[in-house]
Each structure stands twice: as structure tokens, then as C-alpha cells.
Design a protein around this motif. Structure first.
Motif, PDB file in Angstrom:
ATOM      1  N   THR A   1      38.167  28.532  36.756  1.00  0.00           N
ATOM      2  CA  THR A   1      37.853  29.802  37.408  1.00  0.00           C
ATOM      3  C   THR A   1      37.623  30.886  36.373  1.00  0.00           C
ATOM      4  O   THR A   1      38.063  30.784  35.229  1.00  0.00           O
ATOM      5  N   VAL A   2      36.905  31.925  36.803  1.00  0.00           N
ATOM      6  CA  VAL A   2      36.684  33.137  36.006  1.00  0.00           C
ATOM      7  C   VAL A   2      37.039  34.321  36.898  1.00  0.00           C
ATOM      8  O   VAL A   2      36.521  34.444  38.007  1.00  0.00           O
ATOM      9  N   ILE A   3      37.926  35.188  36.430  1.00  0.00           N
ATOM     10  CA  ILE A   3      38.425  36.298  37.243  1.00  0.00           C
ATOM     11  C   ILE A   3      38.300  37.600  36.480  1.00  0.00           C
ATOM     12  O   ILE A   3      38.679  37.676  35.303  1.00  0.00           O
ATOM     13  N   ASN A   4      37.771  38.619  37.144  1.00  0.00           N
ATOM     14  CA  ASN A   4      37.773  39.969  36.585  1.00  0.00           C
ATOM     15  C   ASN A   4      39.079  40.642  37.006  1.00  0.00           C
ATOM     16  O   ASN A   4      39.268  40.968  38.178  1.00  0.00           O
ATOM     17  N   ILE A   5      39.976  40.835  36.061  1.00  0.00           N
ATOM     18  CA  ILE A   5      41.288  41.394  36.363  1.00  0.00           C
ATOM     19  C   ILE A   5      41.174  42.789  36.986  1.00  0.00           C
ATOM     20  O   ILE A   5      41.995  43.193  37.816  1.00  0.00           O
ATOM     21  N   ASN A   6      40.142  43.518  36.605  1.00  0.00           N
ATOM     22  CA  ASN A   6      39.961  44.874  37.120  1.00  0.00           C
ATOM     23  C   ASN A   6      39.712  44.884  38.625  1.00  0.00           C
ATOM     24  O   ASN A   6      39.926  45.905  39.300  1.00  0.00           O
ATOM     25  N   ASP A   7      39.259  43.745  39.173  1.00  0.00           N
ATOM     26  CA  ASP A   7      38.991  43.661  40.609  1.00  0.00           C
ATOM     27  C   ASP A   7      40.265  43.463  41.433  1.00  0.00           C
ATOM     28  O   ASP A   7      40.241  43.680  42.657  1.00  0.00           O
TER      29      ASP A   7
END
Length: 332
Positions: free
Chosen positions: A261-267
Motif C-alpha cells: 500500500t501507499v498512504i498519504n499521511i496528510n490525508d
């Protein structure tokens, strides 16, 4: 997870009235810490697994280790099997055959010690030692009355694994999967991750395995994990982007990495200053749960549901990884 232990960086160690282990509960559970003298050692939390905590003081020669049971307060002391001139890593493990580790904190255990020692200006040798199984039967009234005992029976070292001389074992606790321990191996020059040092207890062998990312990687930007399917996980944060890989054995007998997975922490997390560096500081073994520090605090994130919870902790500097011990039936 009933709580976690933390250690402080050498240059930011707060003034303490004592040198007992620093345990922060996350439930109603309170660790049993004997009030007798812990000596002059400055113990750091090195590992925590199967209901036990491994503490150590690398500043004392010979290096002093302590296995502590937070359920009962009992502890066992031992000296490291060798004088270390370069780097080291250690782990504590349940030694009971077929155990599900739900209530094994009072059972037999073993300690694994890995040491890197320089042979010349360009090479060093990694070796591993394991203690003989140590009884954990704390029903003995003598042990309960004195709280502490000593043991020092180590195996002969495994065959040496030759490495470059400018590497060290990262201070984060190892990841344990089936019969193997995994340590982050870093460069002494720039603290970059250069590989994963694996010790197989069943074969008594050390080996070096690759990483899913090529190029220069800061060690503090990576944590190793035990995933829900018992595979080795590799989580990396760059900026506000978190990438997760897992390592599986293929039908051809060759292990390889797969990006999960790839996650944008800011989201998903409240972040006040997006330019401030994030840190991955640990995980809960056997889950997809990690811990991240931001400019607003420490957060627990479930990588599947993307749900998060803030941990109200302040006033200390944890080193890289949370250490937890679990007990079946306890509240989470």
C-alpha cells in the motif's frame, strides 16, 4: 497491548529520581516494579516479547542484561557472552514448545545476543549466542522473596558472518517471525540502512537479506514489522508518504518483496507543519498497526482501516520502536 516502555537518547536523558524501567500503560494494567535497589545501571529497553522485557546497560563492562516480568516483578540478570567493540543486538523469546504465547510469561525463556566485532580496518564478523532455556517458574517462594537471580549459560557462537567494518546494528528492537529474528543493519558513516540482518534460531545461522528499496535510505525512516500473515513487513516514510511492502517466499523457493500500500499521511492525520519530518517508531506484532510521530504528537494507525488514535504521551524521547507485551483477554 497493555503498554510500552521507552528509552531516552543519551543527549536528552531527563533527570530521574531512579533508574527503574520507564513503563507507560495504555490500559488499566500497571507493571509490577520491585522497589528494591536496581543498582547503578542505567537500563534501556532493548526488547519486549512473550510477556517479558529485556533491559540492558551497554555502558557497563561486562554488558549487563536483565529479563524482567512486568506481571510478577521478578527478574533474572546475566552478563553478555562477549565483550563488544563495535555493535550488538539482543532479543528475549519464549522457549516453550508449541506455546501460543497467551500466558507464557512465567514459562521458560531464552535470550539471543548478536555481536559485531572488527577483525581489521575493512571487515567485521557477526556472531550469535543463545542462552540455554531458563526456567520462568516464579511460583518458587525463594525467587518471589528476592525478586532477582542470575544466569549465564550461553551456547557456543554460531559461524561468523563477514560484513564491512563500517556497519552497526540499529538500536530498534528486532522483529521475530517463526524461528527468525530480523535486525536493521546500518552504515556508521551516514546512518543509512544497508540491509537486514537475519538470525535463524533453528539452524543457528546468520545471513543478510535485501530491502525492497534501492538507494540511500535513512534508518529512522523505516521500521520492520510482523504482518498479520506472519510475513516480514517493511514500512518506509518519505515526506508525508508511507509505503508498505511484505516479503513472501515464491513457488520457486526465492523470497521477494511485494508493495502492499501507499498512504498519504496528510490525508488521515492532523498535521500542522507538513514540512516537519515524520518518524515511524514501532508497530504491534502480527497486525497492520504502526505508531507515527508528527508535530502534534504520537499516533496509532491501522493501515487497513486507516483509523487512528492519538496517544497522550509527552516529556520523553522514545527510541524508534514501541515495546509491548500482550495478555489474552486484557482490554486493548
Amino acid at each position: 497491548m497493555l503498554g510500552f516502555l521507552y528509552s531516552c537518547h543519551w543527549n536528552s536523558r531527563p533527570k530521574m529520581k531512579d533508574n527503574i524501567p520507564h513503563f507507560v500503560p495504555t490500559t488499566k494494567f500497571r507493571a509490577c516494579i520491585p522497589d528494591d535497589d536496581w543498582g547503578d545501571w542505567e537500563y534501556d529497553a532493548w526488547d519486549c516479547r512473550h510477556g517479558r522485557v529485556l533491559l540492558g546497560d551497554a555502558g557497563y563492562k561486562p554488558m549487563t542484561l536483565v529479563v524482567w516480568d512486568p506481571m510478577t516483578g521478578c527478574r533474572r540478570e546475566l552478563d553478555a557472552p562477549v565483550l563488544v567493540d563495535n555493535s550488538y543486538g539482543a532479543a528475549v523469546l519464549c522457549a516453550a514448545s508449541g506455546c501460543d504465547h497467551s500466558t507464557c510469561h512465567a514459562g521458560p525463556f531464552q535470550v539471543v545476543f548478536i555481536a559485531l566485532n572488527k577483525t581489521d580496518a575493512h571487515h567485521c564478523v557477526a556472531q550469535a549466542w543463545v542462552t540455554l532455556p531458563v526456567t520462568g517458574d516464579h511460583s518458587n517462594p525463594i525467587l518471589l522473596s528476592i525478586y532477582r537471580s542470575h544466569f549465564d549459560k550461553w551456547s557456543n557462537p554460531c559461524s561468523g558472518l563477514h560484513l564491512d567494518s563500517d556497519v552497526y546494528i540499529h538500536e530498534a528492537p528486532p522483529v521475530f517471525i517463526q524461528d527468525t529474528l530480523h535486525f536493521k543493519l546500518c552504515s556508521c558513516v551516514d546512518d543509512r540502512l544497508v540491509g537486514i540482518l537475519m538470525y535463524d534460531i533453528s539452524t543457528n545461522c546468520l545471513s543478510l537479506i535485501d530491502m525492497p528499496l534501492a538507494g540511500s535510505i535513512i534508518a529512522d525512516d523505516v521500521i520492520l514489522m510482523v504482518m498479520e500473515d506472519d510475513s516480514l513487513g517493511f514500512a518506509h516514510v518519505g515526506g508525508l508518504i508511507l509505503n508498505l511492502w511484505s516479503r513472501h517466499m515464491g513457488s520457486d523457493g526465492v523470497a521477494s518483496w511485494t508493495q502492499r500500500t501507499v498512504i498519504n499521511i496528510n490525508d488521515i492525520l492532523p498535521i500542522r507543519n507538513p514540512k516537519k519530518r515524520l518518524r515511524l517508531i514501532g508497530s504491534v506484532e502480527g497486525t497492520d498497526i504502526i505508531f507515527v510521530t508528527t508535530d502534534l504528537g504520537i499516533y496509532k494507525i491501522n493501515l487497513k482501516s486507516l483509523q487512528w488514535k492519538e496517544r497522550k504521551v509527552s516529556g520523553f524521547h522514545p527510541i524508534h520502536e514501541f515495546l509491548q507485551f500482550t495478555r489474552k483477554g486484557d482490554p486493548q
